[in-house]
Write an enzyme that holds these catalytic residues in place. Sequence first.
Site, PDB file in Angstrom:
ATOM      1  N   HIS A 122       4.071   4.834   7.520  1.00 38.40           N
ATOM      2  CA  HIS A 122       3.159   5.162   6.431  1.00 38.40           C
ATOM      3  C   HIS A 122       3.407   6.620   6.031  1.00 38.40           C
ATOM      4  O   HIS A 122       3.828   7.445   6.851  1.00 38.40           O
ATOM      5  CB  HIS A 122       1.722   4.971   6.937  1.00 38.40           C
ATOM      6  CG  HIS A 122       0.666   5.065   5.894  1.00 38.40           C
ATOM      7  ND1 HIS A 122       0.206   6.261   5.403  1.00 38.40           N
ATOM      8  CD2 HIS A 122      -0.065   4.098   5.269  1.00 38.40           C
ATOM      9  CE1 HIS A 122      -0.759   6.037   4.514  1.00 38.40           C
ATOM     10  NE2 HIS A 122      -0.939   4.736   4.412  1.00 38.40           N
ATOM     11  N   ASP A 199       0.952   6.100  15.668  1.00 37.01           N
ATOM     12  CA  ASP A 199       0.019   5.765  14.601  1.00 37.01           C
ATOM     13  C   ASP A 199      -0.494   4.359  14.894  1.00 37.01           C
ATOM     14  O   ASP A 199       0.204   3.371  14.686  1.00 37.01           O
ATOM     15  CB  ASP A 199       0.743   5.831  13.253  1.00 37.01           C
ATOM     16  CG  ASP A 199      -0.092   5.302  12.090  1.00 37.01           C
ATOM     17  OD1 ASP A 199      -1.204   4.791  12.323  1.00 37.01           O
ATOM     18  OD2 ASP A 199       0.384   5.388  10.946  1.00 37.01           O
ATOM     19  N   GLN A 202      -2.942   0.213  12.378  1.00 36.68           N
ATOM     20  CA  GLN A 202      -2.894  -1.235  12.197  1.00 36.68           C
ATOM     21  C   GLN A 202      -3.103  -2.000  13.495  1.00 36.68           C
ATOM     22  O   GLN A 202      -3.494  -3.166  13.464  1.00 36.68           O
ATOM     23  CB  GLN A 202      -1.560  -1.643  11.570  1.00 36.68           C
ATOM     24  CG  GLN A 202      -1.359  -1.160  10.154  1.00 36.68           C
ATOM     25  CD  GLN A 202      -2.378  -1.734   9.178  1.00 36.68           C
ATOM     26  OE1 GLN A 202      -2.773  -2.889   9.278  1.00 36.68           O
ATOM     27  NE2 GLN A 202      -2.802  -0.910   8.228  1.00 36.68           N
ATOM     28  N   LYS A 225     -10.585   0.841   9.403  1.00 38.58           N
ATOM     29  CA  LYS A 225      -9.757  -0.338   9.676  1.00 38.58           C
ATOM     30  C   LYS A 225     -10.238  -1.097  10.919  1.00 38.58           C
ATOM     31  O   LYS A 225      -9.843  -2.245  11.127  1.00 38.58           O
ATOM     32  CB  LYS A 225      -8.299   0.066   9.847  1.00 38.58           C
ATOM     33  CG  LYS A 225      -7.672   0.688   8.607  1.00 38.58           C
ATOM     34  CD  LYS A 225      -6.203   0.989   8.819  1.00 38.58           C
ATOM     35  CE  LYS A 225      -5.641   1.889   7.732  1.00 38.58           C
ATOM     36  NZ  LYS A 225      -5.614   1.257   6.409  1.00 38.58           N
ATOM     37  N   CYS A 366       1.995   2.890   0.546  1.00 36.65           N
ATOM     38  CA  CYS A 366       2.256   4.216   1.128  1.00 36.65           C
ATOM     39  C   CYS A 366       3.442   4.159   2.083  1.00 36.65           C
ATOM     40  O   CYS A 366       3.420   4.754   3.165  1.00 36.65           O
ATOM     41  CB  CYS A 366       1.029   4.758   1.835  1.00 36.65           C
ATOM     42  SG  CYS A 366      -0.331   5.170   0.725  1.00 36.65           S
TER      43      CYS A 366
END
Length: 408
Positions: A122, A199, A202, A225, A366
């Site tokens: 991202h 990261d 997700q 999220k 993104c």
Amino acid sequence: MSFDPTRFRAEFPIFRAPFDGPPLHYLDSGASAQVPQRVIDAVARHDSTARANVKRGVHRLAEAATEAYETARFAVARYLNVPSPREVIFTSGTTGAINLVARSFGDGLAEGDEVLVSVLEHHSNIVPWQLLQMRRGIRLSVIPATADGRLDLDGIEERIGPRTRLVAVTHCSNVTGAVTDLPRIVAAARAHGAHVLVDGAQRAPHGPIDVPALGVDFYAFSGHKTFGPNGVGVLWGRAELLEAMPPFLGGGEMISHVSFEGSSWAPIPAKFEAGTPPIAQAVGLATALDWLAEQDWSSILAHEMRLTGRILDGLAAAPGCRVLGPTGLQQRLGVVSFALDGLHPHDVCQFVDATHGVALRGGHHCAQPLMERFGLVGTVRASLAPYNDDGDIDALLAGLDQAIRHLR
């Protein structure tokens, strides 16, 4: 036991809300998950009964707010299975967490030091390192992607060298759904003394994470999220690294002493939480994480993979459809991106929303370097959550079939 999405879905008031047009089929949880009533209630209860600033107040509301805020930190630590809540820093989101590391850890790097990212990242895990490159003269290197949208780890042991200081990679791609082979990356990084940032935006919504077992040094994710409020996120970092890093922002709450001759910093985590933090949002996030930790994730993931398989099978039968990512169900989550020949992603998303009530995401997500790698300007993306069911997939596939016939 099989998972019942109807019971899970009943927790979310938005699915009972009246809408003009067709019923809502929400397949955009990878951008923002919906919020259960218990999280809405937790935020409202905090703001109704304990709204005050934290850390320095001595009246009862301030003490209640501080207790709620620090209790939320413990909830995050439980969800990540980390031993010390001192290592949990509340941020504005994953983007804020990665920028914190890029600024604080990054400012300890020297010209010629290397940060290694991947083409799957991202923009929030690319641009902060580009800014560091401009600021400090570091080298920014890139792990390529395979044809099926995974990290290409062939030769990763040689790609990480003696000047590599940090490897910053996604836990799960927000475009392809591919889950990263973190053990291999961590082993290669450790061989050269490099640190690893993940990261987890997700991955975090799909059940508790055993961060110590991953062996990483930093882990970031977002509240919105993980079925929590907007405006709050988390950076977990190893205490010894956080203690050695300088503050990212200056102001109230992050100091021990201030004078015009110089200032000293509060211990972690306060050192990295300048100003008034997202208090009610942290309380809501804690409620969401505790609730997620109670779920039967083996059954939920089996449910999500079955729905993912239905999407992939339907797309395989669609004329002129190209899936960007794994076409199988191994080492992936329920994020499916695809392109339809001759159709712009935005047109497809608007059509299926208007005709079938299906909420999708269209664009480059993104992740423009990844789109360039595959020669695309953008894709349509469906992203699943436990509240999705077969009716959502039926509506998606019917909407896409109609879009192909009417828009081409």
